[in-house]
Design a protein around this motif. Structure first.
Motif, mmCIF file in Angstrom:
data_model
loop_
_atom_site.group_PDB
_atom_site.id
_atom_site.type_symbol
_atom_site.label_atom_id
_atom_site.label_comp_id
_atom_site.label_asym_id
_atom_site.label_seq_id
_atom_site.Cartn_x
_atom_site.Cartn_y
_atom_site.Cartn_z
ATOM 1 N N GLU A 1 5.195 5.551 -1.811
ATOM 2 C CA GLU A 1 4.973 4.602 -0.541
ATOM 3 C C GLU A 1 3.409 4.142 -0.257
ATOM 4 N N ASP A 2 2.711 4.782 -0.646
ATOM 5 C CA ASP A 2 1.271 4.362 -0.459
ATOM 6 C C ASP A 2 0.590 3.639 -1.591
ATOM 7 N N GLU B 1 2.799 1.482 -3.054
ATOM 8 C CA GLU B 1 3.225 0.211 -2.890
ATOM 9 C C GLU B 1 2.419 -0.700 -2.007
ATOM 10 N N LYS B 2 1.499 -0.106 -1.260
ATOM 11 C CA LYS B 2 0.757 -0.911 -0.313
ATOM 12 C C LYS B 2 -0.475 -1.307 -1.101
ATOM 13 N N ILE B 3 -0.924 -0.702 -2.418
ATOM 14 C CA ILE B 3 -2.093 -0.820 -3.076
ATOM 15 C C ILE B 3 -1.865 -1.917 -4.246
ATOM 16 N N TYR B 4 -0.684 -1.169 -4.951
ATOM 17 C CA TYR B 4 -0.617 -1.846 -6.304
ATOM 18 C C TYR B 4 0.176 -2.986 -6.484
ATOM 19 N N ASP B 5 0.329 -3.805 -7.289
ATOM 20 C CA ASP B 5 1.154 -4.598 -7.489
ATOM 21 C C ASP B 5 2.660 -4.481 -7.660
ATOM 22 N N GLU B 6 3.395 -5.169 -6.958
ATOM 23 C CA GLU B 6 5.037 -4.758 -7.110
ATOM 24 C C GLU B 6 5.423 -4.802 -8.390
#
Length: 109
Positions: free
Chosen positions: A76-77, A79-84
């Motif tokens: 979940e963390d 997903e906030k930082i890395y490209d989808e």
């Protein structure tokens, strides 16, 4: 007697908190696991160390920002930082492994 049922963990299993393995030098995403416990079993690492990295407890000491030589982060963390797309590739790779394991299990019955 029939063989015992084998549980192959899924990323969506209730009670699991998926984690991501990260290269500490390049910050590239390497793999995703359904939980720190599953990563620990797969890589022969203490899951508590992996969880401590994910929670940030091991950041206090520079040499301990990793577990097993890798950075770790809750999915979940990440997903906030890395490209989808990067995240989806990891999930797809894990799902392919699970499908292969299920196919092998089914064929062995």
């Amino acid at each position: 007697l029939p063989p015992p049922l084998l549980h192959i963990p899924l990323l969506s299993d209730p009670g699991q908190r998926p984690i991501v393995q990260i290269n500490p030098k390049t910050d590239d995403l390497l793999a995703v696991f359904p939980s720190a416990q599953q990563a620990g079993l797969k890589l022969d690492l203490p899951c508590t160390n992996i969880n401590q990295v994910c929670l940030g407890y091991r950041k206090k000491i520079q040499a301990r920002r990793t577990a097993g030589g890798h950075k770790w982060m809750y999915l979940e963390d990440a997903e906030k930082i890395y490209d989808e797309e990067e995240i989806e590739v990891l999930k797809d790779n894990y799902n392919k492994i699970v499908k292969k394991q299920l196919r092998q299990l089914y064929e062995s019955l």
